[in-house]
Design an enzyme around this catalytic site. Structure first.
Site, PDB file in Angstrom:
ATOM      1  CG  HIS A   9      -2.090  -0.985   1.060  1.00 15.75           C
ATOM      2  ND1 HIS A   9      -2.896  -1.361   2.117  1.00 15.75           N
ATOM      3  CD2 HIS A   9      -2.537  -1.693  -0.020  1.00 15.75           C
ATOM      4  CE1 HIS A   9      -3.795  -2.249   1.690  1.00 15.75           C
ATOM      5  NE2 HIS A   9      -3.595  -2.468   0.407  1.00 15.75           N
ATOM      6  CB  CYS A  50       6.897  13.552  -9.312  1.00 17.21           C
ATOM      7  SG  CYS A  50       6.577  14.954 -10.414  1.00 17.21           S
ATOM      8  CB  THR A  82      -4.493  -7.338   8.537  1.00 19.14           C
ATOM      9  OG1 THR A  82      -5.363  -6.754   7.560  1.00 19.14           O
ATOM     10  CG2 THR A  82      -4.259  -8.800   8.209  1.00 19.14           C
ATOM     11  CG  ASN A 109      -6.015  -9.758  14.402  1.00 18.60           C
ATOM     12  OD1 ASN A 109      -5.782  -8.761  15.084  1.00 18.60           O
ATOM     13  ND2 ASN A 109      -6.641  -9.694  13.245  1.00 18.60           N
ATOM     14  CG  LEU A 110      -6.117  -7.253  20.453  1.00 21.38           C
ATOM     15  CD1 LEU A 110      -5.045  -7.843  21.344  1.00 21.38           C
ATOM     16  CD2 LEU A 110      -5.977  -5.736  20.377  1.00 21.38           C
ATOM     17  CB  ALA A 121       1.380  -7.992  17.226  1.00 18.89           C
TER      18      ALA A 121
HETATM   19  C1  BJW Z   1      -3.974  -6.009  16.746  1.00 17.04           C
HETATM   20  C2  BJW Z   1      -3.462  -5.203  17.764  1.00 17.04           C
HETATM   21  C3  BJW Z   1      -2.351  -5.690  18.487  1.00 17.04           C
HETATM   22  C4  BJW Z   1      -5.154  -4.181  16.855  1.00 17.04           C
HETATM   23  N1  BJW Z   1      -1.837  -6.884  18.180  1.00 17.04           N
HETATM   24  N2  BJW Z   1      -3.453  -7.188  16.459  1.00 17.04           N
HETATM   25  C5  BJW Z   1     -16.269  -4.568  -2.646  1.00 17.04           C
HETATM   26  C6  BJW Z   1     -15.828  -5.884  -2.441  1.00 17.04           C
HETATM   27  C7  BJW Z   1     -14.490  -6.214  -2.547  1.00 17.04           C
HETATM   28  C8  BJW Z   1     -13.543  -5.255  -2.841  1.00 17.04           C
HETATM   29  C9  BJW Z   1     -13.964  -3.963  -3.028  1.00 17.04           C
HETATM   30  C10 BJW Z   1     -15.313  -3.624  -2.944  1.00 17.04           C
HETATM   31  N3  BJW Z   1     -15.427  -2.281  -3.175  1.00 17.04           N
HETATM   32  C11 BJW Z   1     -14.177  -1.784  -3.404  1.00 17.04           C
HETATM   33  C12 BJW Z   1     -13.289  -2.788  -3.315  1.00 17.04           C
HETATM   34  C13 BJW Z   1     -11.809  -2.699  -3.469  1.00 17.04           C
HETATM   35  C14 BJW Z   1     -11.181  -1.947  -2.310  1.00 17.04           C
HETATM   36  C15 BJW Z   1     -11.656  -2.564  -0.976  1.00 17.04           C
HETATM   37  O1  BJW Z   1     -11.159  -3.576  -0.528  1.00 17.04           O
HETATM   38  N4  BJW Z   1     -12.617  -1.919  -0.329  1.00 17.04           N
HETATM   39  C16 BJW Z   1     -13.147  -2.451   0.938  1.00 17.04           C
HETATM   40  C17 BJW Z   1     -13.490  -1.308   1.847  1.00 17.04           C
HETATM   41  C18 BJW Z   1     -14.309  -3.377   0.626  1.00 17.04           C
HETATM   42  N5  BJW Z   1      -9.749  -2.112  -2.454  1.00 17.04           N
HETATM   43  C19 BJW Z   1      -9.028  -1.305  -3.222  1.00 17.04           C
HETATM   44  O2  BJW Z   1      -9.519  -0.335  -3.795  1.00 17.04           O
HETATM   45  C20 BJW Z   1      -7.576  -1.652  -3.392  1.00 17.04           C
HETATM   46  N6  BJW Z   1      -7.240  -1.687  -4.772  1.00 17.04           N
HETATM   47  C21 BJW Z   1      -7.805  -2.587  -5.591  1.00 17.04           C
HETATM   48  O3  BJW Z   1      -8.631  -3.419  -5.213  1.00 17.04           O
HETATM   49  O4  BJW Z   1      -7.313  -2.518  -6.891  1.00 17.04           O
HETATM   50  C22 BJW Z   1      -7.884  -3.403  -7.857  1.00 17.04           C
HETATM   51  C23 BJW Z   1      -7.280  -4.804  -7.856  1.00 17.04           C
HETATM   52  C24 BJW Z   1      -7.974  -5.836  -8.421  1.00 17.04           C
HETATM   53  C25 BJW Z   1      -7.446  -7.115  -8.456  1.00 17.04           C
HETATM   54  C26 BJW Z   1      -6.201  -7.381  -7.925  1.00 17.04           C
HETATM   55  C27 BJW Z   1      -5.499  -6.349  -7.376  1.00 17.04           C
HETATM   56  C28 BJW Z   1      -6.053  -5.075  -7.331  1.00 17.04           C
HETATM   57  C29 BJW Z   1      -6.681  -0.609  -2.742  1.00 17.04           C
HETATM   58  C30 BJW Z   1      -6.791  -0.639  -1.268  1.00 17.04           C
HETATM   59  C31 BJW Z   1      -5.993   0.498  -0.655  1.00 17.04           C
HETATM   60  C32 BJW Z   1      -6.087   0.512   0.868  1.00 17.04           C
HETATM   61  N7  BJW Z   1      -5.542   1.704   1.354  1.00 17.04           N
HETATM   62  C33 BJW Z   1      -5.522   1.938   2.798  1.00 17.04           C
HETATM   63  C34 BJW Z   1      -5.075   3.411   3.060  1.00 17.04           C
HETATM   64  C35 BJW Z   1      -3.706   3.686   2.546  1.00 17.04           C
HETATM   65  C36 BJW Z   1      -2.624   3.428   3.533  1.00 17.04           C
HETATM   66  C37 BJW Z   1      -2.560   4.462   4.625  1.00 17.04           C
HETATM   67  O5  BJW Z   1      -2.981   5.595   4.445  1.00 17.04           O
HETATM   68  O6  BJW Z   1      -2.057   4.089   5.701  1.00 17.04           O
HETATM   69  O7  BJW Z   1      -4.669   1.004   3.444  1.00 17.04           O
HETATM   70  S1  BJW Z   1      -7.097   1.666   3.598  1.00 17.04           S
HETATM   71  C38 BJW Z   1      -6.467   1.009   5.066  1.00 17.04           C
HETATM   72  O8  BJW Z   1      -6.947  -0.352   5.244  1.00 17.04           O
HETATM   73  C39 BJW Z   1      -4.945   0.924   4.863  1.00 17.04           C
HETATM   74  C40 BJW Z   1      -4.647  -0.432   5.418  1.00 17.04           C
HETATM   75  O9  BJW Z   1      -3.419  -0.912   4.869  1.00 17.04           O
HETATM   76  C41 BJW Z   1      -5.840  -1.237   5.048  1.00 17.04           C
HETATM   77  C42 BJW Z   1      -6.034  -2.481   5.872  1.00 17.04           C
HETATM   78  O10 BJW Z   1      -6.302  -2.167   7.223  1.00 17.04           O
HETATM   79  P1  BJW Z   1      -5.679  -3.075   8.363  1.00 17.04           P
HETATM   80  O11 BJW Z   1      -4.218  -3.006   8.342  1.00 17.04           O
HETATM   81  O12 BJW Z   1      -6.292  -4.419   8.311  1.00 17.04           O
HETATM   82  O13 BJW Z   1      -6.149  -2.284   9.678  1.00 17.04           O
HETATM   83  P2  BJW Z   1      -7.510  -2.364  10.500  1.00 17.04           P
HETATM   84  O14 BJW Z   1      -7.577  -1.172  11.378  1.00 17.04           O
HETATM   85  O15 BJW Z   1      -8.664  -2.620   9.627  1.00 17.04           O
HETATM   86  O16 BJW Z   1      -7.347  -3.666  11.419  1.00 17.04           O
HETATM   87  C43 BJW Z   1      -6.408  -3.693  12.470  1.00 17.04           C
HETATM   88  C44 BJW Z   1      -6.335  -5.106  13.027  1.00 17.04           C
HETATM   89  O17 BJW Z   1      -5.297  -5.144  13.999  1.00 17.04           O
HETATM   90  C45 BJW Z   1      -7.624  -5.573  13.710  1.00 17.04           C
HETATM   91  O18 BJW Z   1      -7.952  -6.861  13.239  1.00 17.04           O
HETATM   92  C46 BJW Z   1      -7.254  -5.624  15.199  1.00 17.04           C
HETATM   93  O19 BJW Z   1      -7.868  -6.718  15.873  1.00 17.04           O
HETATM   94  C47 BJW Z   1      -5.758  -5.853  15.135  1.00 17.04           C
HETATM   95  N8  BJW Z   1      -4.993  -5.338  16.269  1.00 17.04           N
HETATM   96  N9  BJW Z   1      -4.167  -4.051  17.897  1.00 17.04           N
HETATM   97  C48 BJW Z   1      -2.370  -7.613  17.236  1.00 17.04           C
HETATM   98  N10 BJW Z   1      -1.769  -4.977  19.544  1.00 17.04           N
END
Ligand code: BJW
Length: 235
Positions: free
Chosen positions: A112, A120, A179, A204-205, A222
């Protein structure tokens, strides 16, 4: 899956949870970082077009937080595994922080993008970036004022998908750490790993949305689960 025999190739997927204990907010917790912003306002190309100042300010702040954070015991454990493991290993992180690298890990892929990188839009060059972007600095290569955060926003293609899919296809073990399984394509990796007959482990938590796909789930912070698992792998 307490003792893991016959494992040579490992793919590790990490999310915001691995950096939570370093003080970096997760996305979907109650105190999450999106609280004051709608996701589409700060993490989509449309949001950036609508209000570039808001998005630049948001990521300028995130960049500061990343630089102030330190790797925790989970990052250090993954770095130890990376150093010691002589099979294939790939840490695919959804996180934009550099805590794996600062812990010493080498085999890291940022699907990501990276908070400490600027891209740019005029010439396509990417630059390591620790300063601000809100003030409109020129691109060091072409001089245009067209730099944006080097982050994959919703609707954009994550980086190095071919490399990730190839690694998962060869994996004997797929491990998901901190995640929620809410964002694709990363959320689908576990199913791909199962199709490739890899063992699947979730640390995961709380259970992720795709938890049912994992052979084993271990629940806890973690900073405890990851070092324990790494010790098992290196025993
Ligand atoms: C602990 C803990 C501790 C807490 N110990 N654990 C409908 C259906 C399916 C897909 C789509 C749809 N509509 C749109 C889409 C596609 C879309 C998508 O998935 N949307 C969803 C909302 C449904 N995806 C995209 O657009 C992606 N691109 C794409 O699909 O391109 C086309 C393609 C097609 C085919 C192949 C390949 C590509 C792009 C996604 C970009 C995500 N960007 C972000 C922001 C940018 C980064 C930033 O600014 O930091 O990335 S969104 C945000 O979510 C960020 C993260 O990387 C990402 C995932 O979140 P993460 O890391 O899982 O965090 P949390 O907060 O959700 O979870 C935290 C976890 O930690 C929890 O489980 C806690 O329990 C745990 N935890 N403390 C252990 N101490």
């Amino acid at each position: 899956m307490r003792r893991m025999h016959g494992i040579r190739n490992i793919v590790i997927l990490t999310g915001a949870g691995i950096s939570a204990e370093s003080g970096l907010c997760t996305f979907r917790a109650d105190d999450g970082l999106w609280e004051d912003h709608r996701v589409e306002d700060v993490a989509s190309p449309a949001g950036f077009r609508r209000d570039p100042g808001l998005v630049q300010r948001f990521y300028d702040e995130r960049r500061k937080n990343i630089m102030a954070a330190e790797p925790n015991a989970a990052h250090l454990a993954l770095a130890k595994l990376d150093e010691a493991w002589d099979g294939e290993l790939l840490i695919v992180t959804q996180n934009i922080d550099d805590l794996n690298e600062r812990a010493g890990a080498k085999r890291v892929l940022h699907m990501h993008g990276e908070g400490l990188s600027a891209w740019c839009l005029a010439c396509g060059a990417r630059h390591p970036w620790t300063g601000t972007l809100l003030d409109g600095p020129p691109c060091p290569v072409c001089g245009e004022v067209a730099l944006r955060p080097d982050i994959v926003w919703f609707g954009e293609m994550p980086y190095e998908m071919d490399r990730i899919f190839n690694a998962i296809t060869r994996a004997d073990l797929f491990v998901s750490i901190g995640t929620s399984g809410a964002v694709y394509p990363a959320a689908g990796f576990v199913q791909q790993a199962k199709s490739a007959r890899a063992r699947t482990l979730e640390l995961n938590l709380e259970r992720s949305q795709g938890s049912a796909w994992f052979d084993e789930t271990r629940l806890g912070p973690a900073s405890e689960l990851v070092p324990e698992w790494v010790e098992e792998m290196l025993r």
